[in-house]
Motif scaffolding. Structure first.
Motif, PDB file in Angstrom:
ATOM      1  N   ASP A  34      -0.934  33.283  -3.504  1.00  0.00           N
ATOM      2  CA  ASP A  34      -1.989  32.672  -4.321  1.00  0.00           C
ATOM      3  C   ASP A  34      -1.466  31.351  -4.884  1.00  0.00           C
ATOM      4  O   ASP A  34      -1.330  31.185  -6.092  1.00  0.00           O
ATOM      5  CB  ASP A  34      -2.404  33.624  -5.446  1.00  0.00           C
ATOM      6  CG  ASP A  34      -3.655  33.155  -6.180  1.00  0.00           C
ATOM      7  OD1 ASP A  34      -4.418  32.350  -5.600  1.00  0.00           O
ATOM      8  OD2 ASP A  34      -3.863  33.578  -7.333  1.00  0.00           O
ATOM      9  N   CYS A  35      -1.180  30.405  -4.003  1.00  0.00           N
ATOM     10  CA  CYS A  35      -0.649  29.107  -4.421  1.00  0.00           C
ATOM     11  C   CYS A  35      -1.699  28.375  -5.261  1.00  0.00           C
ATOM     12  O   CYS A  35      -2.881  28.355  -4.899  1.00  0.00           O
ATOM     13  CB  CYS A  35      -0.278  28.263  -3.212  1.00  0.00           C
ATOM     14  SG  CYS A  35       1.018  28.998  -2.202  1.00  0.00           S
ATOM     15  N   ASN A  46       3.160  30.746   5.661  1.00  0.00           N
ATOM     16  CA  ASN A  46       3.567  30.452   4.285  1.00  0.00           C
ATOM     17  C   ASN A  46       5.010  30.800   3.977  1.00  0.00           C
ATOM     18  O   ASN A  46       5.487  30.588   2.857  1.00  0.00           O
ATOM     19  CB  ASN A  46       2.617  31.105   3.277  1.00  0.00           C
ATOM     20  CG  ASN A  46       2.619  32.623   3.322  1.00  0.00           C
ATOM     21  OD1 ASN A  46       3.614  33.262   3.643  1.00  0.00           O
ATOM     22  ND2 ASN A  46       1.483  33.229   2.971  1.00  0.00           N
ATOM     23  N   THR A  55      -7.517  25.983   1.033  1.00  0.00           N
ATOM     24  CA  THR A  55      -8.286  26.774   2.011  1.00  0.00           C
ATOM     25  C   THR A  55      -8.637  28.143   1.411  1.00  0.00           C
ATOM     26  O   THR A  55      -8.498  29.176   2.071  1.00  0.00           O
ATOM     27  CB  THR A  55      -7.506  26.955   3.334  1.00  0.00           C
ATOM     28  OG1 THR A  55      -6.205  27.488   3.045  1.00  0.00           O
ATOM     29  CG2 THR A  55      -7.378  25.644   4.073  1.00  0.00           C
ATOM     30  N   MET A  56      -9.120  28.131   0.177  1.00  0.00           N
ATOM     31  CA  MET A  56      -9.481  29.394  -0.478  1.00  0.00           C
ATOM     32  C   MET A  56     -10.595  30.122   0.267  1.00  0.00           C
ATOM     33  O   MET A  56     -10.729  31.340   0.156  1.00  0.00           O
ATOM     34  CB  MET A  56      -9.897  29.130  -1.925  1.00  0.00           C
ATOM     35  CG  MET A  56      -8.727  28.883  -2.869  1.00  0.00           C
ATOM     36  SD  MET A  56      -7.543  30.256  -2.936  1.00  0.00           S
ATOM     37  CE  MET A  56      -8.556  31.570  -3.604  1.00  0.00           C
ATOM     38  N   CYS A  59      -4.807  36.036   3.090  1.00  0.00           N
ATOM     39  CA  CYS A  59      -3.522  35.486   2.663  1.00  0.00           C
ATOM     40  C   CYS A  59      -2.929  36.411   1.614  1.00  0.00           C
ATOM     41  O   CYS A  59      -3.648  36.980   0.786  1.00  0.00           O
ATOM     42  CB  CYS A  59      -3.682  34.070   2.102  1.00  0.00           C
ATOM     43  SG  CYS A  59      -2.094  33.264   1.761  1.00  0.00           S
ATOM     44  N   CYS A 103      -3.883  25.692  -3.460  1.00  0.00           N
ATOM     45  CA  CYS A 103      -4.461  26.068  -2.164  1.00  0.00           C
ATOM     46  C   CYS A 103      -5.746  25.294  -1.891  1.00  0.00           C
ATOM     47  O   CYS A 103      -6.639  25.213  -2.749  1.00  0.00           O
ATOM     48  CB  CYS A 103      -4.744  27.564  -2.137  1.00  0.00           C
ATOM     49  SG  CYS A 103      -5.454  28.124  -0.568  1.00  0.00           S
ATOM     50  N   LYS A 142       8.029  27.713  -0.272  1.00  0.00           N
ATOM     51  CA  LYS A 142       7.265  27.603  -1.509  1.00  0.00           C
ATOM     52  C   LYS A 142       8.178  27.165  -2.653  1.00  0.00           C
ATOM     53  O   LYS A 142       9.234  27.755  -2.882  1.00  0.00           O
ATOM     54  CB  LYS A 142       6.589  28.928  -1.849  1.00  0.00           C
ATOM     55  CG  LYS A 142       5.558  29.369  -0.821  1.00  0.00           C
ATOM     56  CD  LYS A 142       4.456  28.330  -0.631  1.00  0.00           C
ATOM     57  CE  LYS A 142       3.411  28.779   0.361  1.00  0.00           C
ATOM     58  NZ  LYS A 142       2.420  27.716   0.637  1.00  0.00           N
ATOM     59  N   HIS A 186      -9.026  32.817   2.176  1.00  0.00           N
ATOM     60  CA  HIS A 186      -8.056  33.648   1.464  1.00  0.00           C
ATOM     61  C   HIS A 186      -8.377  35.137   1.576  1.00  0.00           C
ATOM     62  O   HIS A 186      -7.476  35.967   1.757  1.00  0.00           O
ATOM     63  CB  HIS A 186      -8.002  33.235  -0.008  1.00  0.00           C
ATOM     64  CG  HIS A 186      -6.849  33.832  -0.759  1.00  0.00           C
ATOM     65  ND1 HIS A 186      -6.921  35.067  -1.372  1.00  0.00           N
ATOM     66  CD2 HIS A 186      -5.592  33.361  -0.995  1.00  0.00           C
ATOM     67  CE1 HIS A 186      -5.757  35.336  -1.957  1.00  0.00           C
ATOM     68  NE2 HIS A 186      -4.936  34.319  -1.743  1.00  0.00           N
ATOM     69  N   SER A 192       4.248  25.778  -6.929  1.00  0.00           N
ATOM     70  CA  SER A 192       3.208  26.575  -6.259  1.00  0.00           C
ATOM     71  C   SER A 192       2.917  27.867  -7.009  1.00  0.00           C
ATOM     72  O   SER A 192       1.874  28.484  -6.803  1.00  0.00           O
ATOM     73  CB  SER A 192       3.639  26.921  -4.836  1.00  0.00           C
ATOM     74  OG  SER A 192       4.692  27.882  -4.842  1.00  0.00           O
TER      75      SER A 192
END
Length: 214
Positions: A33-34, A100, A39-40, A30, A37, A119, A43, A123
């Motif tokens: 860097d929300c 995203n 689902t790290m 990804c 997140c 976004k 990432h 975020s």
């Protein structure tokens, strides 16, 4: 070569397809860097294992379902994603892609149903939105606003007005950040503002909590 973090069959937890059986192909890497997140584990571009497009198509075809979502991470970082979509469409799959909103959607086949994040300030990534994508939206596509505050909600309303999103798709989704915004609070903001679109909750989290791969 694409890197596959996980492939599984579950219920679609978000979007206008929530509640439907769906195959998920989660690709690695990804570019954002929300700070919320969930689902790290996907990432890093080095997470998962290398899989060819043929292997990804075979993985999807191994499940007794014809709705598939390509997600991440950020699947548009993978150069082979448009070809993967074309291959799945040719086999009769209904293809969703969750992105995203920071990378061009133009390379994707028109038949793919894009679920495009916008976004918001909460975020930490609102400066990365690629607003040029909105001109390419089709009626079957969706724009998702993940709301962590009233400021976020007002930002979303401004984007909707500025880019005339209801004129492009009726699928505008407001989703509360888990643990930051009360469901009733967001519902009241939507009602009071007469906001277009709909509220959604993360059905998978209501059922299974934060457990990945379900």
């Amino acid at each position: 070569m694409p890197r596959l973090v996980e492939a599984f069959l579950s219920l679609q937890g978000e979007s206008t397809h929530a509640g439907r059986r769906c195959i998920f192909l989660r690709l690695a890497g990804c570019n954002l860097d929300c700070n919320y997140c969930d689902t790290m584990y996907a990432h890093s571009p080095e997470s998962g294992e290398e899989r060819s497009v043929d292997e990804l198509v075979a993985a999807a075809a191994s499940f007794p379902c014809r709705l598939v979502e390509i997600t991440g991470g950020e699947p548009l970082l993978t150069p082979e994603t448009p070809e993967l979509c074309r291959r799945l469409l040719a086999l009769g799959f209904e293809v969703l892609i969750e992105t995203n909103g920071s990378l061009p959607i133009a390379p994707l086949p028109a038949e793919v149903r894009k679920i495009l994040d916008c976004k918001l300030p909460g975020s930490g990534m609102s400066n990365r939105n690629l607003y040029d994508n909105y001109a390419l939206l089709q009626p079957h596509d969706e724009v998702k606003f993940v709301v962590s505050s009233r400021e976020d909600f007002d930002f979303a309303l401004d984007v909707i007005r500025r880019y005339d999103l209801p004129g492009k798709t009726a699928n505008l989704l407001f989703s509360p950040v888990w643990g930051r915004v009360g469901f009733a609070d967001l519902a009241r903001w939507i009602v009071d503002a007469g906001a277009p679109g709909r509220m959604q909750l993360q059905l998978h989290k209501l059922i299974w909590g934060d457990k990945p791969g379900v």
